[in-house]
Design a protein around this motif. Structure first.
Motif, mmCIF file in Angstrom:
data_model
loop_
_atom_site.group_PDB
_atom_site.id
_atom_site.type_symbol
_atom_site.label_atom_id
_atom_site.label_comp_id
_atom_site.label_asym_id
_atom_site.label_seq_id
_atom_site.Cartn_x
_atom_site.Cartn_y
_atom_site.Cartn_z
ATOM 1 N N GLY A 179 0.832 -1.166 -0.058
ATOM 2 C CA GLY A 179 -0.036 0.013 0.076
ATOM 3 C C GLY A 179 0.786 1.209 -0.044
ATOM 4 O O GLY A 179 0.213 2.563 -0.075
ATOM 5 N N LYS A 180 2.231 1.070 0.026
ATOM 6 C CA LYS A 180 2.808 2.230 -0.069
ATOM 7 C C LYS A 180 3.360 2.664 -1.667
ATOM 8 O O LYS A 180 3.258 1.827 -2.490
ATOM 9 C CB LYS A 180 4.290 2.019 0.620
ATOM 10 N N MET A 181 3.633 3.922 -1.972
ATOM 11 C CA MET A 181 4.036 4.349 -2.966
ATOM 12 C C MET A 181 5.346 5.422 -2.988
ATOM 13 O O MET A 181 5.325 5.714 -1.995
ATOM 14 C CB MET A 181 2.732 5.087 -3.857
ATOM 15 N N THR A 182 5.706 5.598 -4.248
ATOM 16 C CA THR A 182 7.054 6.351 -4.127
ATOM 17 C C THR A 182 6.604 7.997 -4.239
ATOM 18 O O THR A 182 5.681 8.150 -4.404
ATOM 19 C CB THR A 182 8.042 6.214 -5.121
ATOM 20 N N VAL A 183 7.477 8.747 -3.842
ATOM 21 C CA VAL A 183 7.111 10.160 -3.914
ATOM 22 C C VAL A 183 6.829 10.526 -5.460
ATOM 23 O O VAL A 183 5.863 11.302 -5.645
ATOM 24 C CB VAL A 183 8.302 10.987 -3.322
ATOM 25 N N GLU A 184 7.596 9.919 -6.250
ATOM 26 C CA GLU A 184 7.375 10.054 -7.670
ATOM 27 C C GLU A 184 6.078 9.561 -7.959
ATOM 28 O O GLU A 184 5.099 10.248 -8.925
ATOM 29 C CB GLU A 184 8.292 9.280 -8.667
ATOM 30 N N GLU A 226 -2.063 14.173 -12.253
ATOM 31 C CA GLU A 226 -3.185 13.776 -13.014
ATOM 32 C C GLU A 226 -4.481 14.247 -12.518
ATOM 33 O O GLU A 226 -5.403 14.639 -13.270
ATOM 34 C CB GLU A 226 -3.070 12.151 -13.361
ATOM 35 N N LYS A 227 -4.788 14.007 -11.203
ATOM 36 C CA LYS A 227 -5.959 14.212 -10.635
ATOM 37 C C LYS A 227 -6.268 15.753 -10.757
ATOM 38 O O LYS A 227 -7.477 16.050 -11.110
ATOM 39 C CB LYS A 227 -5.897 13.754 -9.155
ATOM 40 N N THR A 228 -5.242 16.550 -10.572
ATOM 41 C CA THR A 228 -5.528 18.100 -10.737
ATOM 42 C C THR A 228 -5.692 18.422 -12.186
ATOM 43 O O THR A 228 -6.669 19.336 -12.501
ATOM 44 C CB THR A 228 -4.011 18.873 -10.403
ATOM 45 N N ALA A 229 -5.090 17.591 -13.227
ATOM 46 C CA ALA A 229 -5.329 17.967 -14.455
ATOM 47 C C ALA A 229 -6.925 17.459 -15.024
ATOM 48 O O ALA A 229 -7.488 18.397 -15.643
ATOM 49 C CB ALA A 229 -4.462 17.295 -15.734
ATOM 50 N N GLU A 230 -7.468 16.449 -14.243
ATOM 51 C CA GLU A 230 -8.792 16.005 -14.483
ATOM 52 C C GLU A 230 -9.643 17.192 -13.985
ATOM 53 O O GLU A 230 -10.755 17.359 -14.516
ATOM 54 C CB GLU A 230 -8.761 14.860 -14.037
ATOM 55 N N ALA A 243 3.483 9.261 -6.167
ATOM 56 C CA ALA A 243 2.196 10.243 -5.520
ATOM 57 C C ALA A 243 2.196 11.476 -6.487
ATOM 58 O O ALA A 243 1.147 12.156 -6.481
ATOM 59 C CB ALA A 243 2.702 10.579 -4.093
ATOM 60 N N GLY A 244 3.367 11.988 -6.654
ATOM 61 C CA GLY A 244 3.245 13.281 -7.513
ATOM 62 C C GLY A 244 2.657 13.153 -8.840
ATOM 63 O O GLY A 244 1.804 14.168 -9.141
ATOM 64 N N ARG A 245 2.975 12.154 -9.485
ATOM 65 C CA ARG A 245 2.351 11.805 -10.806
ATOM 66 C C ARG A 245 0.832 11.820 -10.602
ATOM 67 O O ARG A 245 -0.045 12.366 -11.486
ATOM 68 C CB ARG A 245 2.894 10.659 -11.557
#
Length: 53
Positions: free
Chosen positions: A7-12, A20-24, A14-16
């Motif tokens: 359930g973890k993700m990298t900072v990269e 993407e969510k902001t663009a949507e 999370a940023g991506r």
């Protein structure tokens, strides 16, 4: 077991995903507007710096 499975993700990642969510949500006009605001701020700061010289 990989970090992805835990359930973890990298900072990269999370940023991506955030980008993407902001663009949507906001679309290309949003980026144009904030880019213009940033450019105006930089222009003003440069002018203020020249006045102090």
């Amino acid at each position: 077991m990989s970090d992805r499975r835990k359930g973890k993700m990298t900072v990269e990642e999370a940023g991506r995903l955030g980008g993407e969510k902001t663009a949507e949500r906001h679309g290309p006009e949003f980026y144009s507007e904030i880019g213009h605001k940033g450019g105006q701020k930089v222009k003003r700061l440069i002018e203020e710096g020249k006045e102090l010289e």
